[in-house]
Design a protein around this motif. Structure first.
Motif, mmCIF file in Angstrom:
data_model
loop_
_atom_site.group_PDB
_atom_site.id
_atom_site.type_symbol
_atom_site.label_atom_id
_atom_site.label_comp_id
_atom_site.label_asym_id
_atom_site.label_seq_id
_atom_site.Cartn_x
_atom_site.Cartn_y
_atom_site.Cartn_z
ATOM 1 N N HIS A 196 -7.025 -9.043 -16.762
ATOM 2 C CA HIS A 196 -7.321 -8.509 -18.090
ATOM 3 C C HIS A 196 -8.492 -7.544 -17.924
ATOM 4 C CE1 HIS A 196 -5.512 -11.681 -21.086
ATOM 5 N NE2 HIS A 196 -4.601 -11.085 -20.346
ATOM 6 N N PHE A 197 -8.472 -6.450 -18.685
ATOM 7 C CA PHE A 197 -9.480 -5.402 -18.498
ATOM 8 C C PHE A 197 -10.101 -5.002 -19.833
ATOM 9 C CE2 PHE A 197 -6.366 -5.032 -15.179
ATOM 10 C CZ PHE A 197 -7.097 -4.758 -14.031
ATOM 11 N N ALA A 198 -11.364 -4.573 -19.753
ATOM 12 C CA ALA A 198 -11.987 -3.894 -20.898
ATOM 13 C C ALA A 198 -11.930 -2.397 -20.619
ATOM 14 C CB ALA A 198 -13.440 -4.342 -21.026
ATOM 15 N N ASP A 199 -11.931 -1.626 -21.666
ATOM 16 C CA ASP A 199 -12.091 -0.159 -21.581
ATOM 17 C C ASP A 199 -10.992 0.578 -20.828
ATOM 18 O OD1 ASP A 199 -14.464 -0.330 -23.050
ATOM 19 O OD2 ASP A 199 -15.603 -0.807 -21.239
ATOM 20 N N VAL A 200 -9.744 0.168 -21.028
ATOM 21 C CA VAL A 200 -8.619 0.971 -20.518
ATOM 22 C C VAL A 200 -8.376 2.083 -21.542
ATOM 23 C CG1 VAL A 200 -6.173 0.955 -19.875
ATOM 24 C CG2 VAL A 200 -7.603 -1.052 -19.386
ATOM 25 N N ARG A 201 -8.289 3.305 -21.043
ATOM 26 C CA ARG A 201 -8.094 4.426 -21.984
ATOM 27 C C ARG A 201 -6.647 4.474 -22.470
ATOM 28 N NH1 ARG A 201 -9.978 9.575 -18.923
ATOM 29 N NH2 ARG A 201 -9.838 10.586 -20.939
ATOM 30 N N LEU A 202 -6.494 5.054 -23.658
ATOM 31 C CA LEU A 202 -5.147 5.237 -24.210
ATOM 32 C C LEU A 202 -4.415 6.323 -23.430
ATOM 33 C CD1 LEU A 202 -6.082 5.412 -27.995
ATOM 34 C CD2 LEU A 202 -4.928 3.512 -26.852
ATOM 35 N N MET A 203 -3.121 6.130 -23.212
ATOM 36 C CA MET A 203 -2.343 7.198 -22.572
ATOM 37 C C MET A 203 -2.394 8.465 -23.422
ATOM 38 S SD MET A 203 -1.007 6.986 -19.608
ATOM 39 C CE MET A 203 0.492 7.973 -19.518
ATOM 40 N N GLY A 204 -2.432 8.267 -24.734
ATOM 41 C CA GLY A 204 -2.508 9.420 -25.633
ATOM 42 C C GLY A 204 -3.776 10.237 -25.413
ATOM 43 N N ASP A 205 -4.830 9.620 -24.860
ATOM 44 C CA ASP A 205 -6.055 10.366 -24.558
ATOM 45 C C ASP A 205 -6.017 10.971 -23.164
ATOM 46 O OD1 ASP A 205 -7.074 9.754 -26.982
ATOM 47 O OD2 ASP A 205 -8.331 8.080 -26.285
ATOM 48 N N VAL A 206 -5.251 10.346 -22.288
ATOM 49 C CA VAL A 206 -5.206 10.804 -20.899
ATOM 50 C C VAL A 206 -4.198 11.945 -20.741
ATOM 51 C CG1 VAL A 206 -4.728 10.071 -18.523
ATOM 52 C CG2 VAL A 206 -5.869 8.502 -20.078
ATOM 53 N N VAL A 207 -3.089 11.822 -21.437
ATOM 54 C CA VAL A 207 -2.078 12.900 -21.414
ATOM 55 C C VAL A 207 -1.984 13.421 -22.840
ATOM 56 C CG1 VAL A 207 0.301 13.523 -20.889
ATOM 57 C CG2 VAL A 207 -0.771 11.615 -19.688
ATOM 58 N N ARG A 208 -2.588 14.561 -23.094
ATOM 59 C CA ARG A 208 -2.640 15.059 -24.465
ATOM 60 C C ARG A 208 -1.416 15.901 -24.785
ATOM 61 N NH1 ARG A 208 -7.012 13.830 -27.264
ATOM 62 N NH2 ARG A 208 -8.816 13.093 -26.082
ATOM 63 N N GLY A 209 -1.064 15.889 -26.056
ATOM 64 C CA GLY A 209 -0.068 16.838 -26.553
ATOM 65 C C GLY A 209 1.374 16.462 -26.298
ATOM 66 N N LEU A 210 1.630 15.198 -25.969
ATOM 67 C CA LEU A 210 3.035 14.789 -25.822
ATOM 68 C C LEU A 210 3.713 14.858 -27.191
ATOM 69 C CD1 LEU A 210 2.666 11.682 -23.468
ATOM 70 C CD2 LEU A 210 3.993 13.744 -22.965
ATOM 71 N N PRO A 211 4.987 15.220 -27.230
ATOM 72 C CA PRO A 211 5.664 15.277 -28.531
ATOM 73 C C PRO A 211 5.564 13.925 -29.235
ATOM 74 C CG PRO A 211 7.094 16.092 -26.773
ATOM 75 C CD PRO A 211 5.878 15.539 -26.110
ATOM 76 N N GLU A 212 5.459 13.969 -30.549
ATOM 77 C CA GLU A 212 5.312 12.731 -31.306
ATOM 78 C C GLU A 212 6.525 11.824 -31.098
ATOM 79 O OE1 GLU A 212 4.417 11.283 -35.840
ATOM 80 O OE2 GLU A 212 4.303 13.419 -35.358
ATOM 81 N N GLY A 213 6.240 10.558 -30.898
ATOM 82 C CA GLY A 213 7.324 9.590 -30.736
ATOM 83 C C GLY A 213 7.514 8.781 -31.997
ATOM 84 N N PRO A 214 8.356 7.758 -31.943
ATOM 85 C CA PRO A 214 8.623 6.954 -33.134
ATOM 86 C C PRO A 214 7.453 6.046 -33.537
ATOM 87 C CG PRO A 214 9.875 6.135 -31.237
ATOM 88 C CD PRO A 214 9.225 7.399 -30.799
ATOM 89 N N TYR A 215 6.458 5.918 -32.649
ATOM 90 C CA TYR A 215 5.238 5.137 -32.935
ATOM 91 C C TYR A 215 4.200 5.646 -31.941
ATOM 92 C CZ TYR A 215 7.069 2.833 -28.835
ATOM 93 O OH TYR A 215 7.565 2.624 -27.574
#
Ligand SMILES: Cc1cc2nc3c(=O)[nH]c(=O)nc-3n(C[C@H](O)[C@H](O)[C@H](O)COP(=O)(O)OP(=O)(O)OC[C@H]3O[C@@H](n4cnc5c(N)ncnc54)[C@H](O)[C@@H]3O)c2cc1C
Length: 560
Positions: free
Chosen positions: A230-249
């Motif tokens: 278990h980890f603290a402070d894992v970054r969101l993929m949305g922050d690491v790879v920006r601008g991906l087309p919007e998905g269903p969630y």
């Protein structure tokens, strides 16, 4: 002998004392505890034996719609109102804000290539998102097992279960007249008699040892190792790879799977910011790591992150909250699941791999089945035990073939995205039938898991695996473009009679919302007219029972 009897306020009087049986359950994970409680509610005398103490860390955290449907059925059948609330993220947060969990809107997959950052190629990205719910309120959850399992133990005690922890069982004798379990607790001898014993000890395999149940691991095609924490402070993929087309969630509020050459990594985010993550490595993948036989968990983890820059960026600031663990093989499988006066829960019987999160749902389905077998103060009949045994065997094979196929398909993302559709078509078809009450609730628990017993679904995982092996030659080859196209076409046709969500259509670009329009169009697959289906739609949206619950602050992507 040291025995503490705890009777809680919720304890019920047995319906008929003469009919009451004494049941011993070994292992108090969520499955053992929940089954113990149901049996106590039915009026049995139940003793729940645990070698450790709660709260304690446990792995296996991501629930699914089928798991939640089981929880809801158990809640209704045995008046377990907490189970109903734990079956949807919104109800869970409202009723049990302190029980830690994570929002799971669906299944997110990315394909990473060694030495290269994940490429944002817009809708051509190697990314697959399958929504499991239309909104946060009725979404699935990741269970922080330390909290959830502890909750189920407390509820079991409140229902009248006798709970003994720190138990060291040294022998289990099963005779035609009853069961005897012996061992120690706190230095004192423990000697228990019961009418029946249920093994819920997971891979601990208590009864496997006592009854010398042979291993049948050779039936299982899948092999994988695991490095996890278990980890603290894992970054969101949305922050690491920006601008991906919007998905269903939002991509990260899901069971996130990163597929890599060596296997795959799961990343499950809890609402309090903790992330459960682990690399699941195929034998071929593990063999590519330096001196893998003797490698430490830390060195394996570092080596893998060094190979995949985008995953490394997500874990750049992450700190493990407990030492990294390493298991060289996570599969186990026994030759039998039941016999006179004994039965194994699924996790004691076998395990394949976390891919597709089948464990919790399977465990809950087994609890439903066994609860029916003990209903009315009786013990399961020989026929019921034989049926249970047979079904668990078929289901373990089914999970294994699906997962083994997925490992083959990891050779190329097109193959993987296509193969995964077998899972999503089968489970979404089953889910919608249940939510629309098209199946008799009394028989649902005995329906096969993952399409077992359904002539249109059951053959698919095996057929997919065999086709994939022809393409990959069992050696990770990705095949030609024509091979891959052929597999995708076959999948679309193979799942057609169960495909209520327009899965495997190229125009969807691997982004699948819960599509109620598609469902209405495909009403005939469910044996309904268009009007009947339209009238039933509120049951799928959860509208009548579940108010829309505002997102809790830490879930807003902007605030993370
Ligand atoms: C890496 C990994 C990831 C997974 N991820 C998922 C997932 O995302 N979603 C999902 O649905 N499933 C997942 N699973 C499967 C999931 O972990 C299991 O389905 C689930 O833990 C089963 O719960 P259980 O209560 O039956 O057993 P367990 O959680 O294994 O609990 C067994 C209990 O028995 C006790 N015990 C053991 N031996 C003895 C003994 N001799 N005497 C007394 N007590 C004993 C243990 O201390 C423990 O408390 C995963 C499994 C693995 C290995």
């Amino acid at each position: 002998m040291s025995r503490t009897k705890v009777r809680g306020a919720g304890a019920r009087a047995p319906r008929n004392r003469r009919e009451r049986k004494t049941i011993a359950i070994v292992g108090s994970g969520f499955a053992g505890s929940l089954l113990a409680r149901v049996l106590a509610v039915q009026g049995h005398e139940v003793v729940l034996l645990e070698r450790g103490t709660h709260p304690r860390f446990a792995i296996g955290e991501s629930s699914t719609p089928l798991a939640n449907l089981s929880l809801e059925r158990l809640a209704r059948r045995y008046q377990l109102d907490d189970c109903y609330d734990l079956a949807a993220h919104g109800r869970w947060v409202a009723r049990f804000p302190k029980l830690r969990r994570g929002l799971k809107r669906g299944f997110t997959f990315y394909r990473h290539h060694r030495g290269m950052p994940f490429e944002n190629a817009g809708l051509e990205s190697e990314r697959l998102l399958v929504a499991a719910s239309p909104n946060d309120g009725i979404a699935d959850t990741h269970w922080l097992r330390a909290d959830v399992d502890h909750h189920f133990v407390r509820e079991a005690v409140a229902a009248g279960v006798e709970y003994l922890d720190r138990v060291d069982l040294t022998a289990g004798d099963v005779h035609s007249s009853g069961v005897r379990l012996t061992g120690t607790r706190g230095g004192a001898a423990l000697d228990l008699r019961a009418d029946f014993v249920i093994d819920a000890s997971g891979p601990g395999g208590f009864l496997a040892r006592q009854l010398s149940i042979p291993s049948q691991l050779n039936r299982t095609e899948t092999r994988s190792a695991l490095v996890f924490s278990h980890f603290a402070d894992v970054r969101l993929m949305g922050d690491v790879v920006r601008g991906l087309p919007e998905g269903p969630y939002p991509d990260d509020w899901a069971a996130v799977h990163h597929i890599i050459d060596e296997g795959w990594i799961y990343s499950l985010r809890f609402d309090d910011g903790v992330t459960s993550a682990g690399f699941t490595l195929s034998p071929r993948g593990l063999a590519t790591m330096t001196d893998s036989a003797h490698a430490s968990a830390e060195s394996l983890w570092r080596t893998l992150l060094a190979r995949y820059p985008t995953i490394a960026a997500a874990f750049e600031r992450a700190t493990p909250l407990m030492p990294l663990g390493f298991r060289p093989r996570i599969q186990h499988r026994l030759a039998r699941a039941a016999g006179p006066r004994w039965v194994l829960l699924p996790h004691a019987y076998g395990f394949v791999d976390p891919l597709f999160s089948t464990g919790i749902a399977w465990g809950l389905r087994a609890i439903e089945r066994l609860a029916l077998c003990f209903d009315g103060g009786r013990l399961p009949s020989a026929d019921e035990l034989a049926r249970y045994d047979k079904l668990l065997g078929l289901e373990a094979d089914q999970v294994d073939r699906l997962v083994a196929g997925a490992y083959e398909a990891m050779a190329h993302f097109d193959l993987f995205a296509a193969h995964a559709m077998i899972y999503f078509a089968i489970v979404s078809f089953a889910e919608v039938r249940r939510r629309l009450d098209l199946d008799d609730p009394a028989t649902v628990p005995w329906r096969g898991f993952l399409g077992v017993g359904d002539p249109a679904s059951e053959p698919l995982p095996r057929a997919g695996l065999l086709r994939l092996r022809r393409i990959t030659r069992g050696a990770g080859r990705e095949g030609s473009a024509a091979d891959r196209r052929g597999y995708c076409d076959w999948i679309a046709q193979a799942i057609a009679s169960r495909n209520i969500n327009r899965f495997a259509e190229q125009e969807r670009n691997n982004l699948y919302p819960v599509d109620l329009d598609a469902l209405v169009d495909r009403h005939a697959l469910l044996g309904l007219t268009r009007d009947q289906l339209v009238r039933a739609l509120p049951a799928l949206r959860g509208a009548p029972r579940v108010p829309e619950i505002p997102r809790i602050p830490e879930l807003s992507p902007a605030s993370v």
